[in-house]
Write an enzyme that holds these catalytic residues in place. Sequence first.
Site, short mmCIF file in Angstrom:
data_model
loop_
_atom_site.label_atom_id
_atom_site.label_comp_id
_atom_site.label_asym_id
_atom_site.label_seq_id
_atom_site.Cartn_x
_atom_site.Cartn_y
_atom_site.Cartn_z
N LYS A 21 1.28 -0.78 0.32
CA LYS A 21 -0.08 0.29 -0.28
C LYS A 21 0.57 1.28 0.10
O LYS A 21 0.56 2.16 -0.50
CB LYS A 21 -0.76 -0.13 1.09
N ASN A 22 2.09 1.54 1.11
CA ASN A 22 3.01 2.49 0.78
C ASN A 22 3.99 2.53 -0.31
O ASN A 22 4.05 3.59 -0.57
CB ASN A 22 3.52 2.41 2.25
N ARG A 91 -5.18 10.22 4.16
CA ARG A 91 -4.70 11.44 5.03
C ARG A 91 -3.08 11.81 4.00
O ARG A 91 -2.41 12.49 3.89
CB ARG A 91 -4.08 10.52 6.46
N CYS A 115 -5.30 12.54 11.71
CA CYS A 115 -5.94 11.44 11.67
C CYS A 115 -5.33 10.26 13.10
O CYS A 115 -5.55 10.93 14.24
CB CYS A 115 -5.72 10.17 10.40
N ARG A 120 -1.69 15.36 11.89
CA ARG A 120 -0.33 15.02 10.62
C ARG A 120 0.04 16.18 10.56
O ARG A 120 -0.39 16.42 9.37
CB ARG A 120 -0.85 13.79 10.20
N PRO A 121 1.13 16.76 11.37
CA PRO A 121 1.74 17.34 10.71
C PRO A 121 1.91 17.76 9.26
O PRO A 121 2.99 16.22 8.77
CB PRO A 121 3.06 18.42 11.60
N ASP A 305 4.54 0.28 11.77
CA ASP A 305 3.39 0.25 11.86
C ASP A 305 2.54 -1.47 11.64
O ASP A 305 1.79 -1.78 12.17
CB ASP A 305 3.18 -0.04 10.00
N ARG A 397 -8.47 -0.28 4.18
CA ARG A 397 -8.17 0.68 3.73
C ARG A 397 -6.36 0.21 3.28
O ARG A 397 -5.23 0.18 2.43
CB ARG A 397 -7.52 1.80 4.69
C1 EPZ Z 1 3.96 6.97 5.99
O1 EPZ Z 1 3.03 7.65 6.95
C2 EPZ Z 1 3.41 5.89 6.63
N1 EPZ Z 1 1.88 5.59 5.07
C3 EPZ Z 1 2.99 5.08 7.08
O2 EPZ Z 1 2.03 3.59 7.27
C4 EPZ Z 1 3.82 5.18 8.62
O3 EPZ Z 1 3.43 4.89 9.74
C5 EPZ Z 1 4.78 6.61 8.52
O4 EPZ Z 1 5.44 6.65 6.93
C6 EPZ Z 1 6.03 6.34 9.18
O5 EPZ Z 1 6.80 4.97 8.81
C7 EPZ Z 1 2.08 5.96 4.01
O6 EPZ Z 1 3.79 5.84 3.21
C8 EPZ Z 1 0.97 6.19 3.24
P1 EPZ Z 1 6.47 10.47 8.23
P2 EPZ Z 1 3.77 9.36 6.76
O7 EPZ Z 1 5.99 11.67 7.60
O8 EPZ Z 1 4.40 9.92 5.27
C9 EPZ Z 1 5.77 13.26 11.83
C10 EPZ Z 1 -0.13 2.88 7.48
O9 EPZ Z 1 -0.34 2.28 8.70
N2 EPZ Z 1 5.95 14.31 10.71
O10 EPZ Z 1 7.19 9.68 8.39
O11 EPZ Z 1 2.72 10.54 7.22
C11 EPZ Z 1 4.68 12.58 11.58
O12 EPZ Z 1 3.67 13.31 13.03
C12 EPZ Z 1 0.94 4.23 7.69
O13 EPZ Z 1 0.47 1.64 6.87
C13 EPZ Z 1 6.13 15.69 11.07
O14 EPZ Z 1 6.35 16.00 12.74
O15 EPZ Z 1 5.01 9.42 7.91
C14 EPZ Z 1 5.10 11.60 12.23
O16 EPZ Z 1 5.10 11.64 13.80
C15 EPZ Z 1 -0.11 4.93 8.64
N3 EPZ Z 1 6.17 16.53 9.72
C16 EPZ Z 1 6.56 10.82 12.44
O17 EPZ Z 1 7.15 12.47 11.51
C17 EPZ Z 1 5.47 16.14 8.56
O18 EPZ Z 1 6.25 16.94 8.16
C18 EPZ Z 1 6.56 10.13 10.85
O19 EPZ Z 1 5.65 10.18 9.66
C19 EPZ Z 1 5.44 15.11 8.48
C20 EPZ Z 1 5.42 13.70 9.03
#
Ligand code: EPZ
Length: 417
Positions: A21-22, A91, A115, A120-121, A305, A397
């Site tokens: 998915k990701n 999201r 979410c 989700r910043p 995850d 999803r």
């Molecule tokens: C991706 O989400 C995945 N989703 C998530 O999978 C996964 O949990 C996550 O990466 C971490 O591996 C997809 O790929 C579609 P991040 P993403 O940006 O990109 C903070 C699932 O269950 N952050 O690495 O949103 C954020 O709040 C989903 O399949 C900021 O602060 O994850 C989080 O605490 C859930 N500012 C941390 O970083 C930003 O601009 C990691 O988020 C972006 C992120």
Amino acid sequence: MRLRVNGGNRLCGELNVQGAKNSILPILAACVLVRGEVVLHNCPELSDVASAIKILEHLGLKCERNGDKIRVLCGSINCARVPESLMREMRSSIFFLGPILSSCGRAEISMPGGCELGPRPIDIHIAALRRLGALIEDERGILSCRVEERLKGTQIDLWFPSVGATENTILAAVLAEGTTVITNAAREPEIVDLADFLNACGARIYGAGSSKILIEGVNELRGCEYSIMPDRIAAVTFFSAAAITRGEINLKGVKEEHITSSLSILEAAGCSIKVGGDEIYLKCQNRPRSMNIIKTMPYPSFPTDAQAPIMSLACIADGTTMFVETIFENRYRHVCELMRMGADIKTEGKVAVVNGVKRLNSADVTCTDLRGGAALLIAALSAEGESNIYSIEHIDRGYQHIEKDLRSLSLEVERIE
Ligand code: EPZ
């Protein structure tokens, strides 16, 4: 809609792991940058994929699905605005921002909804795009972006190795003028899959999978044929289901190097694991042992995850397992539902302490998010008797026809509309 589970049976059988998915989601967003036809294989049937396709069609691309193949006719983008209704469906739609901005010179999207995992910043995304020359304003939750002429390559350091921000930056830089270097980039395998897809379309991306990625801007990307990588989190989910039911599973199409951190935790729990090529066989004959401390970290460490699915296994382990969730600030929402099944779990901020009990009780529970829902399903498989799992749209999803796959593995699960 719910899943009715008759728990207490052993999982036993063989399964091909679905496409990731990701990985497919950012690759579909990348189609906005491409001219010509893209054919994607090993595409999972997920509601998030359907949402991404709706966004592409809204932008003017043509998509058609035929089984696990998705054909995208690219190059005809005629809109730079993604309405809130489509952004809220998923999201992770924020990584459409980079490609739309790069293709149209402007983009307007509504801030993706917070979410289940907490706010989700997207500050890392915005800072990176601004470094590439994007002018971005945020008014009432609508991001209005534009660029004077063309995005310009530069050095970009991410203060956290955000997966989505790394993907957005790659998508914005790949057609930019000049070279971009991303430091502290995320190293997840899905980043490598995105880079491999873009390079197959004519991009020049080097170092994906490491924390330093170099992108030489090119002028055009042409369509290609590409097969999506296997879903490493779905793999760990099915391994957890096999282990909690003291069953055995042969998973095909999974890449061991994508899940080494999870495999070592499953071995610590007492599972026996045999790796052969792109097949992994797991068997768990006795009550799992405690897994001591499990800390979620960026790849290649243990993935956030997989925290919820592995927590279900810890609920019936012989001993105490402590989880430290360092990635998201609200990723224990499945805990209170697991406690309804008799789990003994205490949470305090990022920490969850799970004291294993001999067995869980069947119950009616409600999914709160994708991986938390998978955890409830795994727990219900081990609890004797009938459990009902509600709000399974969360599970849909990220897992394709989950009840069909589990039935093929000798388990009693049915979808009740
Ligand atoms: C991706 O989400 C995945 N989703 C998530 O999978 C996964 O949990 C996550 O990466 C971490 O591996 C997809 O790929 C579609 P991040 P993403 O940006 O990109 C903070 C699932 O269950 N952050 O690495 O949103 C954020 O709040 C989903 O399949 C900021 O602060 O994850 C989080 O605490 C859930 N500012 C941390 O970083 C930003 O601009 C990691 O988020 C972006 C992120």
